[in-house]
Design a protein around this motif. Sequence first.
Motif, PDB file in Angstrom:
ATOM      1  N   MET A 154     111.614  46.013 155.790  1.00 39.18           N
ATOM      2  CA  MET A 154     110.582  46.020 154.748  1.00 39.18           C
ATOM      3  C   MET A 154     111.182  45.803 153.359  1.00 39.18           C
ATOM      4  O   MET A 154     110.849  44.846 152.682  1.00 39.18           O
ATOM      5  CB  MET A 154     109.786  47.322 154.776  1.00 39.18           C
ATOM      6  N   ASN A 155     112.030  46.733 152.928  1.00 39.48           N
ATOM      7  CA  ASN A 155     112.614  46.691 151.588  1.00 39.48           C
ATOM      8  C   ASN A 155     114.132  46.668 151.710  1.00 39.48           C
ATOM      9  O   ASN A 155     114.716  47.556 152.324  1.00 39.48           O
ATOM     10  CB  ASN A 155     112.182  47.916 150.779  1.00 39.48           C
ATOM     11  N   PRO A 156     114.765  45.673 151.127  1.00 38.41           N
ATOM     12  CA  PRO A 156     116.218  45.530 151.303  1.00 38.41           C
ATOM     13  C   PRO A 156     117.017  46.666 150.676  1.00 38.41           C
ATOM     14  O   PRO A 156     116.594  47.250 149.671  1.00 38.41           O
ATOM     15  CB  PRO A 156     116.535  44.207 150.611  1.00 38.41           C
ATOM     16  N   VAL A 158     114.866  38.122 140.231  1.00 36.50           N
ATOM     17  CA  VAL A 158     114.117  38.908 141.216  1.00 36.50           C
ATOM     18  C   VAL A 158     113.318  39.997 140.512  1.00 36.50           C
ATOM     19  O   VAL A 158     112.149  40.227 140.819  1.00 36.50           O
ATOM     20  CB  VAL A 158     115.052  39.508 142.290  1.00 36.50           C
ATOM     21  N   VAL A 159     113.931  40.665 139.559  1.00 33.95           N
ATOM     22  CA  VAL A 159     113.213  41.718 138.826  1.00 33.95           C
ATOM     23  C   VAL A 159     112.091  41.101 137.990  1.00 33.95           C
ATOM     24  O   VAL A 159     110.978  41.618 137.973  1.00 33.95           O
ATOM     25  CB  VAL A 159     114.177  42.538 137.938  1.00 33.95           C
ATOM     26  N   LEU A 160     112.372  40.002 137.321  1.00 34.69           N
ATOM     27  CA  LEU A 160     111.361  39.375 136.465  1.00 34.69           C
ATOM     28  C   LEU A 160     110.203  38.768 137.251  1.00 34.69           C
ATOM     29  O   LEU A 160     109.048  38.905 136.862  1.00 34.69           O
ATOM     30  CB  LEU A 160     112.004  38.284 135.596  1.00 34.69           C
ATOM     31  N   GLU A 216     107.897  37.193 146.957  1.00 37.43           N
ATOM     32  CA  GLU A 216     106.631  37.181 147.686  1.00 37.43           C
ATOM     33  C   GLU A 216     106.733  36.595 149.086  1.00 37.43           C
ATOM     34  O   GLU A 216     105.735  36.224 149.670  1.00 37.43           O
ATOM     35  CB  GLU A 216     105.587  36.415 146.894  1.00 37.43           C
ATOM     36  N   ALA A 217     107.912  36.517 149.616  1.00 39.24           N
ATOM     37  CA  ALA A 217     108.060  35.937 150.956  1.00 39.24           C
ATOM     38  C   ALA A 217     109.097  36.730 151.734  1.00 39.24           C
ATOM     39  O   ALA A 217     109.899  37.460 151.165  1.00 39.24           O
ATOM     40  CB  ALA A 217     108.486  34.483 150.847  1.00 39.24           C
ATOM     41  N   SER A 218     109.056  36.575 153.035  1.00 33.58           N
ATOM     42  CA  SER A 218     110.080  37.189 153.867  1.00 33.58           C
ATOM     43  C   SER A 218     111.366  36.401 153.649  1.00 33.58           C
ATOM     44  O   SER A 218     111.455  35.230 154.000  1.00 33.58           O
ATOM     45  CB  SER A 218     109.659  37.132 155.332  1.00 33.58           C
ATOM     46  N   VAL A 219     112.322  37.036 153.012  1.00 36.34           N
ATOM     47  CA  VAL A 219     113.560  36.344 152.665  1.00 36.34           C
ATOM     48  C   VAL A 219     114.751  37.000 153.357  1.00 36.34           C
ATOM     49  O   VAL A 219     114.777  38.217 153.548  1.00 36.34           O
ATOM     50  CB  VAL A 219     113.807  36.343 151.137  1.00 36.34           C
ATOM     51  N   TYR A 248     113.398  40.823 155.199  1.00 30.92           N
ATOM     52  CA  TYR A 248     112.611  41.915 154.638  1.00 30.92           C
ATOM     53  C   TYR A 248     111.266  41.352 154.230  1.00 30.92           C
ATOM     54  O   TYR A 248     111.185  40.331 153.564  1.00 30.92           O
ATOM     55  CB  TYR A 248     113.336  42.530 153.440  1.00 30.92           C
ATOM     56  N   SER A 249     110.191  42.000 154.651  1.00 32.04           N
ATOM     57  CA  SER A 249     108.869  41.413 154.507  1.00 32.04           C
ATOM     58  C   SER A 249     107.988  42.033 153.425  1.00 32.04           C
ATOM     59  O   SER A 249     106.932  41.485 153.129  1.00 32.04           O
ATOM     60  CB  SER A 249     108.133  41.480 155.843  1.00 32.04           C
ATOM     61  N   ASN A 250     108.359  43.143 152.854  1.00 33.26           N
ATOM     62  CA  ASN A 250     107.513  43.771 151.850  1.00 33.26           C
ATOM     63  C   ASN A 250     107.666  43.035 150.527  1.00 33.26           C
ATOM     64  O   ASN A 250     108.770  42.869 150.018  1.00 33.26           O
ATOM     65  CB  ASN A 250     107.871  45.250 151.681  1.00 33.26           C
TER      66      ASN A 250
END
Length: 135
Positions: free
Chosen positions: A54-56, A74-76, A80-83, A90-92
């Motif tokens: 879910m969350n890396p 990434v922060v900015l 929005e995708a499973s990367v 990770y899908s969230n």
Amino acid sequence: MKKWMIAAVLSGLWCISDAQTKKPAAGSSARGKKVYEQYCLTCHQVDGSGVPRMNPPLIKTSYVLGEKSTLIQVVLKGLEASVPIDDEYYSNNMPPHDFLKDQEIADVLTYVRSNFGNKASAVTAAEVKAERAKK
């Protein structure tokens, strides 16, 4: 008398130099911890371990230890995708955090890059500002 004055001036310069190099990094990390606790902890956990699939994790990953510009983006902009991150998916979705000030982003990324077993250089507000301008 002249030797004393030179020593005093050099000593003063050393103190200023020491303060400029050590205290801001410590202050940045401490401020970053507060930002992390407010915006990042829920998904990335107290210890930076994330949530499987879910969350890396933020522990020694290529995103955290790699190019600062990628991490800042990434922060900015969020994700929005499973990367894949280090061969794990990770899908969230991560929402953008572009509402944070440049210094807040620099502080939280400095905190992440210097905690959880990570040993990477600090991120500066100027670096964040430059990346934000690329939007």
